[in-house]
Design a protein around this motif. Sequence first.
Motif, PDB file in Angstrom:
ATOM      1  N   GLY A   1      -1.348  -4.932   3.065  1.00 51.15           N
ATOM      2  CA  GLY A   1      -2.587  -5.586   3.462  1.00 51.15           C
ATOM      3  C   GLY A   1      -2.702  -6.963   2.843  1.00 51.15           C
TER       4      GLY A   1
ATOM      5  N   PHE B   1      -8.722   1.618   3.584  1.00 53.67           N
ATOM      6  CA  PHE B   1      -8.078   0.546   4.336  1.00 53.67           C
ATOM      7  C   PHE B   1      -7.864   0.940   5.798  1.00 53.67           C
ATOM      8  CE2 PHE B   1      -5.785  -0.826   0.182  1.00 53.67           C
ATOM      9  CZ  PHE B   1      -6.942  -1.436  -0.262  1.00 53.67           C
ATOM     10  N   SER B   2      -7.549   2.212   6.034  1.00 54.84           N
ATOM     11  CA  SER B   2      -7.289   2.672   7.396  1.00 54.84           C
ATOM     12  C   SER B   2      -8.518   2.569   8.274  1.00 54.84           C
ATOM     13  CB  SER B   2      -6.787   4.122   7.385  1.00 54.84           C
ATOM     14  OG  SER B   2      -5.573   4.237   6.675  1.00 54.84           O
TER      15      SER B   2
ATOM     16  N   ILE C   1      -9.107  -6.521   7.314  1.00 57.77           N
ATOM     17  CA  ILE C   1      -8.675  -6.925   5.963  1.00 57.77           C
ATOM     18  C   ILE C   1      -7.168  -7.178   5.910  1.00 57.77           C
ATOM     19  CG2 ILE C   1     -10.587  -5.747   4.820  1.00 57.77           C
ATOM     20  CD1 ILE C   1      -8.436  -3.545   4.050  1.00 57.77           C
TER      21      ILE C   1
ATOM     22  N   ALA D   1     -11.060   0.294   7.628  1.00 55.26           N
ATOM     23  CA  ALA D   1     -11.736  -0.867   7.036  1.00 55.26           C
ATOM     24  C   ALA D   1     -12.736  -1.519   7.973  1.00 55.26           C
ATOM     25  CB  ALA D   1     -10.708  -1.892   6.574  1.00 55.26           C
TER      26      ALA D   1
ATOM     27  N   PHE E   1      -4.824  -5.129   6.811  1.00 53.94           N
ATOM     28  CA  PHE E   1      -4.015  -3.940   6.549  1.00 53.94           C
ATOM     29  C   PHE E   1      -3.227  -3.565   7.793  1.00 53.94           C
ATOM     30  CE2 PHE E   1      -3.810   0.871   6.274  1.00 53.94           C
ATOM     31  CZ  PHE E   1      -2.712   0.874   5.425  1.00 53.94           C
TER      32      PHE E   1
ATOM     33  N   TYR F   1      -4.188  -3.905  -5.966  1.00 49.80           N
ATOM     34  CA  TYR F   1      -4.637  -3.964  -4.573  1.00 49.80           C
ATOM     35  C   TYR F   1      -4.839  -2.576  -3.994  1.00 49.80           C
ATOM     36  CZ  TYR F   1      -4.975  -4.708   0.389  1.00 49.80           C
ATOM     37  OH  TYR F   1      -5.423  -4.676   1.690  1.00 49.80           O
ATOM     38  N   LYS F   2      -3.822  -1.775  -4.055  1.00 51.87           N
ATOM     39  CA  LYS F   2      -3.855  -0.483  -3.362  1.00 51.87           C
ATOM     40  C   LYS F   2      -4.899   0.469  -3.925  1.00 51.87           C
ATOM     41  CE  LYS F   2       0.446  -0.277  -4.575  1.00 51.87           C
ATOM     42  NZ  LYS F   2       0.407  -1.343  -5.616  1.00 51.87           N
TER      43      LYS F   2
ATOM     44  N   THR G   1      -9.321  -8.715   1.744  1.00 54.28           N
ATOM     45  CA  THR G   1      -9.985  -7.494   1.277  1.00 54.28           C
ATOM     46  C   THR G   1     -11.043  -7.814   0.235  1.00 54.28           C
ATOM     47  OG1 THR G   1      -7.924  -6.286   1.679  1.00 54.28           O
ATOM     48  CG2 THR G   1      -9.596  -5.199   0.329  1.00 54.28           C
TER      49      THR G   1
ATOM     50  N   GLY H   1      -7.493   4.628  -1.503  1.00 51.69           N
ATOM     51  CA  GLY H   1      -7.358   3.288  -0.956  1.00 51.69           C
ATOM     52  C   GLY H   1      -6.821   3.296   0.460  1.00 51.69           C
TER      53      GLY H   1
ATOM     54  N   VAL I   1       0.866  -1.185   0.000  1.00 55.94           N
ATOM     55  CA  VAL I   1       0.000   0.000   0.000  1.00 55.94           C
ATOM     56  C   VAL I   1       0.901   1.232   0.000  1.00 55.94           C
ATOM     57  CG1 VAL I   1      -1.779   1.293   1.229  1.00 55.94           C
ATOM     58  CG2 VAL I   1      -1.862  -1.209   1.159  1.00 55.94           C
TER      59      VAL I   1
END
Length: 396
Positions: A147, A71-72, A82, A74, A84, A343-344, A152, A67, A51
Motif C-alpha cells: 500500500g 486495508f482491504s 489508500i 479501506a 492498497f 505500515y502494516k 494511508t 491491518g 503488507v
Amino acid sequence: MAEHARIVIVGGGLEGLAIAWSLALRGESDVVVLERNTMCSGMTGKSSGIVRCHYGVPSLAAMAWHGVQVFSDAEQILGTDIGFRQTGYIVGVGGNNTEPLLANVEMHRALGVPVDLIDADAVRAFWPGINLDDFAAFAYEPLGGHGDAYMTGMAYGTKARELGVTVRQSTEVTTLLTREDGSVYGVTLADGAEIHADTVVLATGVWSPALAATVGVDIPIKVQWEQLLLVDQGEPTPHVPTFSDLVNLQYIRREPNADLLVGNSDHSAPEFADPDNYLNRAGDAFVETAIGKLERLLPSMPDPRLASSYAGCYDITPDYNPIIGPSPVDGLFLAVGFSGHGYKISPAVGRLVADLILDGISSDSAVDGNDFRFSRFAEGKPLVSLNPYVGAGEMR
C-alpha cells in the motif's frame, strides 16, 4: 493561559494519526496532534508499504492481520483509496529455514490468517522467469500485497479531524513539561506556548529519543539508514505478488508504473544515520550488492537498468520490535521504535494505544499489550520470534 487537551499526540505521521483516529472512534475527540512540519512529511512517505502477516511474534502477526482487514475495506472504513493493492505476498526460504517457515504458517493459521504452502511451480506461475534453485519452501498469503503509507496516513488524519480531533501542522514541540514529581503534564512549543494534557503520546519515530531525553527517559532507539532501488526490467513488470526472498535477503514488489521496488532484508550490519541529514539515495555499495542479488533471482530480465533510488530511516529498538505503552514517567505514553513494521500494523497500533490509554488493556485477545512494554529491555526479556529465520531474524 496554556491550552489544555485530554490527550496530546506529538507526531503527525502514520502512527500518530492512526492513534488519533482510533481514539476518536472510541469517542475521545479531546485530542490534539502536533506536527512540526506537515502531516506525513517525515519517514511515513519513505515506507515501502509491504503488507504481510508473516511474523514469528504472534502479537505482531495478529496486528498485521487486523491491518490487512482494514486495508482491504479501506474505501468503506476510511472513505478513500489508500493505495492498497492486494497482489498477494510470497515468502521463500532455503532448506535451513524450512522448519521455521512451517511453524510460522501453523501459528498464522491459528490466528485466522489465510495462508498456504505452495511449491516452486506455483511460484513460477506467479513470477515468470524467477530462479528458485536455492529455495526449499514457500508460504503464500493471498490477501497480502502493498500500500501507500502517505495516502494511508492522510486518510487517518482526515477521519480523525472529521471526528473532532485537532491537527496542528508547522507546530514544533521542543520539550515536555514535568511537575516536581517528574510526571509529564504537557508540552512546550517552539514559540514558547504551552499545551497541557492528561496524557502526552510520543509518536515521533526516529526523533523520539531527543524529546524523551528532556524528561530523563532514555529510549533505546537507533536510526538505521535504509536504501531502496527502483529497477526498470526493460519491459513492464507484470502484476505479481510481493516476494520476500529470505535466501538472498531482499524483497521485491511491483510499483504502480511497473518498475520493481527492491528492498533489503539483511540487517546483520546496519548503517546508522542522522535523521535530519542522511543521503537520500542508495549508496554505490548497496546498489552493486542489491543488483547482484536481483540478477540471481530474476536472471531473465530483458534489459534491466536502475531507474532511481531513495533512502529513509528506521527507528530500530534492540529487538527490532516497537515500544507501545506507558513510559517510566507518569503522563508520557510511547508509540515508537517501529523498526520497519509500522505500515502494516498501523491500524492495530492505533487501536492498541487507544485501548491502553482508555482501558489499560488490549481489546484484542490475540494482541498482548504487555509484549511491547518499555521495561522489557531492562528486564532482559526482548520480544523475539518464536520461530526465527537464520539470516533474517531481526525483521521476522
